[in-house]
Design a protein around this motif. Structure first.
Motif, short mmCIF file in Angstrom:
data_model
loop_
_atom_site.label_atom_id
_atom_site.label_comp_id
_atom_site.label_asym_id
_atom_site.label_seq_id
_atom_site.Cartn_x
_atom_site.Cartn_y
_atom_site.Cartn_z
N GLY A 112 0.83 -1.21 0.00
CA GLY A 112 0.00 0.00 0.00
C GLY A 112 0.85 1.25 0.00
N ALA A 113 0.29 2.38 -0.48
CA ALA A 113 0.97 3.68 -0.56
C ALA A 113 2.28 3.57 -1.33
N GLY A 114 2.31 2.75 -2.38
CA GLY A 114 3.48 2.63 -3.24
C GLY A 114 4.58 1.77 -2.68
N ALA A 115 4.33 1.10 -1.55
CA ALA A 115 5.35 0.24 -0.95
C ALA A 115 5.19 -1.18 -1.46
N PHE A 116 6.35 -1.80 -1.80
CA PHE A 116 6.33 -3.17 -2.31
C PHE A 116 7.38 -4.02 -1.60
N THR A 117 7.13 -5.31 -1.53
CA THR A 117 8.15 -6.26 -1.10
C THR A 117 8.27 -7.32 -2.17
N LEU A 118 9.49 -7.50 -2.65
CA LEU A 118 9.74 -8.56 -3.63
C LEU A 118 10.45 -9.70 -2.94
N HIS A 119 9.99 -10.92 -3.17
CA HIS A 119 10.72 -12.10 -2.69
C HIS A 119 11.52 -12.64 -3.85
N THR A 120 12.83 -12.76 -3.62
CA THR A 120 13.67 -13.14 -4.76
C THR A 120 14.65 -14.25 -4.40
N ALA A 121 14.99 -15.03 -5.40
CA ALA A 121 15.94 -16.12 -5.20
C ALA A 121 17.37 -15.63 -5.40
N ASP A 122 17.52 -14.52 -6.11
CA ASP A 122 18.87 -14.07 -6.46
C ASP A 122 18.90 -12.55 -6.57
N THR A 123 19.45 -11.88 -5.56
CA THR A 123 19.46 -10.42 -5.58
C THR A 123 20.34 -9.87 -6.70
N ALA A 124 21.41 -10.62 -7.08
CA ALA A 124 22.32 -10.15 -8.13
C ALA A 124 21.60 -10.01 -9.47
N GLU A 125 20.58 -10.82 -9.69
CA GLU A 125 19.80 -10.71 -10.93
C GLU A 125 18.71 -9.67 -10.81
N THR A 126 18.05 -9.67 -9.63
CA THR A 126 16.84 -8.87 -9.49
C THR A 126 17.15 -7.37 -9.40
N LEU A 127 18.18 -7.03 -8.58
CA LEU A 127 18.42 -5.60 -8.33
C LEU A 127 18.71 -4.78 -9.59
N PRO A 128 19.69 -5.20 -10.46
CA PRO A 128 19.93 -4.37 -11.66
C PRO A 128 18.69 -4.22 -12.52
N ALA A 129 17.90 -5.30 -12.62
CA ALA A 129 16.69 -5.26 -13.43
C ALA A 129 15.68 -4.28 -12.85
N LEU A 130 15.61 -4.26 -11.51
CA LEU A 130 14.67 -3.36 -10.84
C LEU A 130 15.05 -1.91 -11.10
N LEU A 131 16.39 -1.63 -10.98
CA LEU A 131 16.85 -0.25 -11.19
C LEU A 131 16.60 0.19 -12.64
N ALA A 132 16.85 -0.74 -13.59
CA ALA A 132 16.62 -0.43 -15.00
C ALA A 132 15.14 -0.15 -15.25
N TRP A 133 14.31 -0.94 -14.61
CA TRP A 133 12.85 -0.77 -14.77
C TRP A 133 12.43 0.61 -14.25
N ALA A 134 13.00 1.03 -13.14
CA ALA A 134 12.65 2.33 -12.55
C ALA A 134 13.10 3.47 -13.46
N ALA A 135 14.34 3.37 -13.99
CA ALA A 135 14.85 4.41 -14.87
C ALA A 135 13.99 4.52 -16.11
N HIS A 136 13.59 3.38 -16.63
CA HIS A 136 12.80 3.34 -17.85
C HIS A 136 11.43 3.98 -17.67
N HIS A 137 10.83 3.80 -16.50
CA HIS A 137 9.50 4.36 -16.26
C HIS A 137 9.53 5.70 -15.57
N GLY A 138 10.73 6.24 -15.34
CA GLY A 138 10.86 7.53 -14.66
C GLY A 138 10.35 7.50 -13.23
N ALA A 139 10.40 6.31 -12.60
CA ALA A 139 9.95 6.20 -11.22
C ALA A 139 11.14 6.34 -10.29
N ARG A 140 10.89 6.92 -9.10
CA ARG A 140 11.98 7.08 -8.15
C ARG A 140 11.81 6.06 -7.01
#
Lengths: 306, 362
Positions: free
Chosen positions: A253-281
Motif C-alpha cells: 500500500g501507498a506505493g510500498a512493495f516487497t519482492l521475494h527473490t531467489a537471487d538479488t544479483a539478478e533482481t536488483l539491476p533489473a529493478l533499477l533499469a525498470w525504474a529508470a525506464h518508467h521515470g519512477a523514483r
C-alpha cells in the motif's frame, strides 16, 4: 561414534495431548544443536525424555550410548541439565549449592572455580533469590557443570532476559562449548538459534518439520531474500513480478512493495533499469536476507511468536 | 575421589531449616506463646462462690449453719436482710446463690420436724449450678450433725501421686507434641510444595542422586529439629515458667522421635496431595488442628464423650502425649506404655506405606 545423542521415533502423549509425536534426530559430538519452536511445540517434553526425566510413551533416546530409561542413572552421571525456570534451594548459598550438587555425583567440586567460569565468583556467599534473572541463569549453567559433563542440555536458557543479559549469556554458552562440550538447547528466539547453533531442528506441534544448519535452512527457501522499496509514480505489480529472479510480489500500500527473490544479483539491476525506464523514483530501498522466522512461517504457515 | 553424599545433604537440610527464620520461629515459639497465654489463667484454683444468706431464724441453729458454711472452701458468705433485693442481686449476677433460712429453725430441729430451706440461683449459670451441689452436700452433712446420727461410712482420702504436679506440668508435654506435630506436618508439606513448584525435585532428579537418599536426609534433619524443639520447650517450661519433669529425658527423646516420625510420614502424605504452598498449609492445618484439640493437648480427654474418648486414644498425638505425660508427670519408664508405643508403631508403618505409595517425586 560421532553421534552423542540418538533419538528414535520418540512419542510422548499426555492423555489426548500428543506433546511429542514421533521425533527422530541425532546430535553430533561437539556441536551446538538447537530445537527451535513456539511455546507448546513439545521442545521441553522431548528434552525431558532424552534427559531421562520423563518416560516416553514409545520410542527411545540414547545419550553417549546409554539408554535414557534403562541406563538412566549411568547416563545422568555423564550429562548436565538446566531446566526451564528451575530454582535452587532458597536457603543455601551459591557455593554450598554447587558443593552439594557435586556431591550428588559423589564428587568434591571447586565451587569457586565454577562460579568464576560464569562470572559469579563474587556471589559465592549469596543466596539464589538475591541474584538478577541473568545471574540466576548463569548460575544454573554453572550448576550443569559440576560433573564436568560432555553433554549439556539447556532448556530456554535466555527466556525472560533482557537483550543485554541474553547476549551476555550467549557468550558464556559459547565459552563452555569451546571447552569441547556438546550442547543441546531449546529456544523460541530465532536470533538465538541463528547465533549459537551449528544445526537447528524446527519443531511444531510435536514434530520436527526441518533440520539443518541455520544458513542452509534459510538458503533452501525458494526466495531467501527480500527487496523492499517505496516507489513514486505509477508502478504495476504485474510488471514487478516479471523481473528476473522474483518469486513473489507483495503490495504493502501507498506505493510500498516487497519482492521475494531467489537471487538479488539478478533482481536488483533489473529493478533499477525498470525504474529508470518508467521515470519512477525508488525510495527506502533495502535488501534483507530471510531469517529462520521466515523458514518457520513457510513451513507451518504461522509466525514463530504469536 | 568418591565421597558419601548423605552427611553433607543432612547438614544442608539443617542449614536450610535453621536459615528459614520464620518457620523456625513458629516451630520454637508458637507453643511457647500458648504457654504464656495459659500462664495468664490461674487454672489450679476454683473460683470463689458468693452465697447470700437471709436469716429469718436468728437462733442458735441458724448461727451455727452460717458459721459452718463460712468454713467451706471457696465459699464466701454474704449476709443479707432484704429478700427481694437479694433476689435482684442473683439476676444481676452479683450473687451466685441465695440461701433463705426460715424462722423457727431451732425449734424445728429440736422437734425433729422437717423444715424447708430455700436455695435461689440463676439456672443459666453453670458455676451457680455447681454451687448448688456444694450447698446440698453441706446441708446433708449438717442434717446428720443436728440429728446426731453416727457417721457409719467415713471417707479417708489418700493421694497416691507423690510428685507435686499442677496443670502447667500437664500442659508442658502437650506443647511439645503440638510443636513437633505442626512443624512436621505443615512445615514439611509446605517445603515439599515449594520443591515441586520451583522444580527443585526435577532438578535433583536430573542428577544420579537416589531419591531415597534425598528423602532420608530430609527426615534425618527434621528429626534433629524436632528434638531441638522439644528441648527448647522443656527448658523454657522448667527454668522460666516453673514446670516440673520427673521422668527420664532419654525416654522423652525416644517418644519425640517415634511420634515425630509418624508426623513426618503424614507430612509426606499431605505434601503428595498439594501443588502449592497455600494448599499445603490449608490441608496441613486441617489435619493437624483437629488432632491437636482431640488428642488432649490442653485438656484431659476424659472430658470427651466416652465413645469419642476411646477413639481419640488411637490418634498418634494422643498416644504420644499419654506416654509422654506418664514419663514427665509420674516418672514411669518407657516399657509401661506398651499400648501407646504399639499404636505409634502401627501408625508409623501405615503412614510410611501410604507416603511411599502416594508421593510423586516431581
Amino acid at each position: 561414534m560421532s553421534d552423542v545423542i540418538v533419538v528414535e521415533a520418540l512419542v510422548k502423549h499426555y492423555g489426548d495431548v500428543r506433546a511429542v509425536d514421533g521425533v527422530s534426530f541425532a546430535v553430533r559430538r561437539g556441536e551446538v544443536f538447537g530445537i527451535l519452536g513456539p511455546n507448546g511445540a513439545g521442545k521441553t517434553t522431548a528434552l525431558e525424555c532424552i534427559e531421562g526425566l520423563t518416560a516416553p510413551t514409545s520410542g527411545r533416546a540414547t545419550v553417549l550410548g546409554l539408554d535414557s530409561q534403562r541406563d538412566a542413572l549411568k547416563m545422568k552421571e555423564q550429562i548436565g541439565v538446566q531446566l526451564q525456570a528451575s530454582a535452587y534451594f532458597n536457603y543455601l548459598k551459591l557455593r554450598e549449592i554447587l558443593e552439594l550438587f557435586g556431591r550428588f555425583y559423589r564428587l568434591r567440586v571447586d565451587a569457586d572455580a565454577l562460579l568464576a567460569k560464569v562470572g559469579l565468583q563474587e556471589k559465592a556467599n549469596t543466596v539464589v533469590n538475591k541474584l538478577s534473572g541473568g545471574q540466576q541463569q548463569r548460575f544454573s549453567i554453572a550448576a550443569t557443570l559440576v560433573n564436568d559433563p560432555q553433554v549439556i542440555f539447556l532448556d530456554e536458557p535466555t527466556t525472560g532476559l533482557d537483550p543485554q543479559a541474553r547476549h551476555n549469556l550467549w557468550e558464556f554458552i559459547q565459552r563452555i562449548h569451546k571447552e569441547g562440550r556438546t550442547i543441546v538447547l531449546t529456544t523460541h528466539y530465532m536470533e538465538e538459534a541463528q547465533a549459537l547453533c551449528d544445526r537447528v531442528a524446527i519443531m511444531d506441534r510435536g514434530r520436527i518439520v526441518a533440520l539443518d544448519s541455520p544458513d542452509a535452512l534459510v538458503r533452501n527457501l525458494e526466495s531467501p531474500y527480500e527487496v523492499r522499496f517505496t516507489v513514486s509514480g505509477a508502478a504495476g505489480a504485474t510488471a514487478l513480478a516479471s523481473l528476473p529472479g522474483v518469486r513473489g510480489v507483495r503490495e504493502e500500500g501507498a506505493g510500498a512493495f516487497t519482492l521475494h527473490t531467489a537471487d538479488t544479483a539478478e533482481t536488483l539491476p533489473a529493478l533499477l533499469a525498470w525504474a529508470a525506464h518508467h521515470g519512477a523514483r525508488l525510495v527506502k530501498l533495502e535488501v534483507t536476507a530471510a531469517t529462520l522466522e521466515d523458514v518457520f512461517l513457510k513451513l507451518t504457515g504461522r509466525a514463530l511468536r504469536e | 575421589m568418591k565421597t558419601p553424599v548423605l552427611p553433607l545433604l543432612i547438614i544442608a537440610n539443617l542449614k536450610m531449616s535453621v536459615r528459614n527464620r520464620q518457620a523456625l520461629f513458629w516451630a520454637m515459639f508458637f507453643p511457647l506463646i500458648f504457654v504464656g497465654v495459659f500462664g495468664l489463667f490461674n487454672l489450679d484454683e476454683l473460683p470463689t462462690t458468693s452465697i447470700g444468706v437471709i436469716d429469718y431464724a436468728q437462733d442458735g441453729v441458724s448461727a451455727a449453719l452460717v458459721r459452718d458454711l463460712e468454713s467451706v472452701d471457696n465459699v464466701k458468705v454474704k449476709p443479707r436482710t432484704d429478700e427481694a433485693l437479694a433476689r435482684q442481686e442473683i439476676k444481676d449476677k452479683k450473687l451466685k446463690l441465695l440461701l433463705v433460712l426460715p424462722a423457727g429453725l431451732e425449734r424445728s430441729v429440736q422437734q425433729r420436724a422437717p423444715v424447708g430451706i430455700q436455695l435461689v440461683f440463676d439456672e443459666s449459670d453453670p458455676v451457680a449450678a455447681a454451687g448448688v451441689s456444694v450447698v446440698r452436700r453441706f446441708l446433708a452433712q449438717e442434717n446428720l450433725r443436728f440429728t446426731q446420727a453416727p457417721s457409719v461410712l467415713a471417707i479417708a482420702s489418700e493421694g497416691i501421686r507423690t510428685n507435686k504436679t499442677d496443670y502447667f506440668d500437664f500442659l508442658l508435654p502437650g506443647f511439645i507434641g503440638m510443636g513437633v506435630m505442626t512443624y512436621s506436618i505443615i512445615g514439611l508439606a509446605s517445603m515439599l510444595a515449594v520443591y515441586r513448584e520451583q522444580k527443585i525435585f526435577k532438578r535433583v532428579l536430573a542428577t544420579p542422586l537416589r531419591v531415597s537418599t534425598f528423602f532420608t536426609a530430609i527426615v534425618a534433619a527434621l528429626l534433629v529439629i524436632a528434638v531441638a524443639q522439644a528441648a527448647v520447650i522443656l527448658l523454657t517450661g522448667i527454668f522460666l515458667l516453673g514446670g516440673h519433669v520427673y521422668g527420664n529425658y532419654l525416654y522423652i527423646g525416644v517418644l519425640v522421635l517415634l511420634g515425630n516420625s509418624v508426623f513426618l510420614a503424614i507430612g509426606f502424605i499431605v505434601g503428595a496431595h498439594v501443588n502449592t504452598v497455600q494448599a499445603a498449609s490449608g490441608l496441613g492445618n486441617a489435619v493437624a488442628m483437629p488432632m491437636m484439640v482431640l488428642s488432649g493437648t490442653f485438656f484431659p480427654t476424659e472430658t470427651l464423650p466416652p465413645i469419642l474418648e476411646n477413639i481419640v486414644a488411637y490418634l498418634p498425638l494422643a498416644a504420644m502425649l499419654d506416654a509422654l505425660r506418664g514419663v514427665t508427670l509420674d516418672g514411669q519408664p518407657l516399657w509401661h506404655f506398651g499400648k501407646e508405643l504399639g499404636i505409634l508403631a502401627a501408625w508409623l508403618v501405615g503412614t510410611f506405606v501410604i507416603a511411599v505409595r502416594s508421593f510423586k517425586f516431581r
